[in-house]
Design a protein around this motif. Sequence first.
Motif, short mmCIF file in Angstrom:
data_model
loop_
_atom_site.label_atom_id
_atom_site.label_comp_id
_atom_site.label_asym_id
_atom_site.label_seq_id
_atom_site.Cartn_x
_atom_site.Cartn_y
_atom_site.Cartn_z
N ASN A 100 29.34 35.44 21.85
CA ASN A 100 29.79 34.69 22.86
C ASN A 100 30.12 33.26 22.23
O ASN A 100 30.64 32.31 23.18
CB ASN A 100 30.94 34.83 23.93
CG ASN A 100 29.12 34.72 24.61
OD1 ASN A 100 28.19 34.10 24.54
ND2 ASN A 100 29.37 35.15 26.21
N GLU A 126 37.62 46.68 31.52
CA GLU A 126 36.76 45.72 31.93
C GLU A 126 36.02 45.03 31.41
O GLU A 126 36.68 44.10 30.73
CB GLU A 126 36.42 45.97 33.49
CG GLU A 126 37.19 46.22 34.17
CD GLU A 126 37.61 47.99 34.40
OE1 GLU A 126 38.06 48.42 34.30
OE2 GLU A 126 36.02 48.50 34.09
N LEU A 127 34.84 45.01 30.20
CA LEU A 127 33.79 44.83 29.52
C LEU A 127 34.61 44.54 28.35
O LEU A 127 34.00 43.92 27.70
CB LEU A 127 32.92 45.73 29.42
CG LEU A 127 31.86 45.42 29.50
CD1 LEU A 127 31.27 43.82 29.50
CD2 LEU A 127 30.36 45.96 29.18
N SER A 128 35.41 45.82 27.91
CA SER A 128 35.69 46.03 26.08
C SER A 128 36.80 44.36 26.50
O SER A 128 36.56 43.59 25.22
CB SER A 128 36.82 46.83 26.26
OG SER A 128 35.56 47.69 25.73
N ARG A 129 37.46 44.16 27.41
CA ARG A 129 38.84 42.83 27.15
C ARG A 129 37.58 42.07 27.34
O ARG A 129 37.97 40.66 26.84
CB ARG A 129 39.16 43.01 28.60
CG ARG A 129 40.94 44.69 28.40
CD ARG A 129 41.82 44.11 29.48
NE ARG A 129 41.05 44.40 30.89
CZ ARG A 129 40.60 45.79 31.31
NH1 ARG A 129 41.29 46.80 30.89
NH2 ARG A 129 41.18 45.63 32.75
N GLU A 130 37.12 41.58 29.04
CA GLU A 130 35.84 40.49 28.58
C GLU A 130 35.10 39.95 26.94
O GLU A 130 35.17 38.84 26.31
CB GLU A 130 34.76 40.47 29.54
CG GLU A 130 33.69 39.67 30.03
CD GLU A 130 32.21 40.15 30.81
OE1 GLU A 130 31.51 39.31 30.38
OE2 GLU A 130 33.18 41.43 31.10
N LYS A 131 34.39 40.72 26.56
CA LYS A 131 34.08 40.54 25.48
C LYS A 131 34.99 40.24 24.20
O LYS A 131 34.68 39.18 23.78
CB LYS A 131 32.92 41.74 24.72
CG LYS A 131 31.71 42.51 25.80
CD LYS A 131 30.86 41.15 25.73
CE LYS A 131 29.79 41.37 26.48
NZ LYS A 131 28.85 40.43 26.98
N GLN A 132 36.12 40.85 24.16
CA GLN A 132 36.93 40.44 23.38
C GLN A 132 37.69 38.90 23.73
O GLN A 132 37.91 38.05 22.72
CB GLN A 132 38.42 41.54 23.55
CG GLN A 132 39.75 40.92 22.88
CD GLN A 132 39.34 41.11 21.11
OE1 GLN A 132 38.89 41.60 20.78
NE2 GLN A 132 40.09 40.37 20.83
N SER A 133 37.93 39.40 24.86
CA SER A 133 38.82 37.34 25.30
C SER A 133 37.75 36.47 24.70
O SER A 133 37.73 35.29 25.07
CB SER A 133 38.51 37.58 26.55
OG SER A 133 37.14 37.51 27.43
N SER A 134 36.40 36.26 24.60
CA SER A 134 35.36 35.38 25.00
C SER A 134 34.10 35.51 23.25
O SER A 134 33.51 34.35 23.66
CB SER A 134 34.57 35.85 25.79
OG SER A 134 33.31 36.84 25.74
N TRP A 182 25.84 40.55 21.63
CA TRP A 182 26.17 41.61 22.69
C TRP A 182 26.22 42.90 22.04
O TRP A 182 27.26 42.66 20.81
CB TRP A 182 26.85 41.28 23.62
CG TRP A 182 27.20 42.85 24.68
CD1 TRP A 182 26.61 44.07 25.62
CD2 TRP A 182 28.35 43.67 23.95
NE1 TRP A 182 27.61 45.09 26.09
CE2 TRP A 182 28.73 44.90 25.28
CE3 TRP A 182 29.30 43.70 23.21
CZ2 TRP A 182 29.50 45.91 25.51
CZ3 TRP A 182 30.27 44.69 22.96
CH2 TRP A 182 30.46 46.00 24.24
#
Length: 148
Positions: A117, A57-65, A123
């Motif tokens: 971001n 979840e955190l990997s996807r969140e960081k990648q998306s922003s 981060w």
Amino acid sequence: MGLSNNGSGPTTAAIKMVAVTPYLKIEQSHHNVTTRVLLSCASNRITLQAGIVTTPELSREKQSSLARNYMETDTGEILIAQGSSAVGSVLWLRRTLNDADLLSILKTKQLGIWTENGGPMRWGATIELRTTREKIIYFRNNCLRGAA
């Protein structure tokens, strides 16, 4: 003695193979994340993938922003990532290394793997590289020798 009281374990390094492509896996576990560097050798070029292992979840969140992603040496030299991806629980930053990049990595004690971001804070995490210099040099020399 192998003891640590800073929440980080020792850095490990091992040469491995995927199909016919060798790579050097460098990894360090911290109390909240694991940092991983993969150096792969193909066509006389070394590619670096720097990963922050957290949760999917955190990997996807960081990648998306992502607005900016890079690796930073402890001397402040910035190696801008040429790509990124979230694969499972790992956020990967990618860069093909030239000789100057590799020299910077060999000189650094600690490599930071950072993302931004657009906000006021970055981060990421760091990985200790002091104990891996000889393996990096060995891997580089064999990569260049094998491609010649």
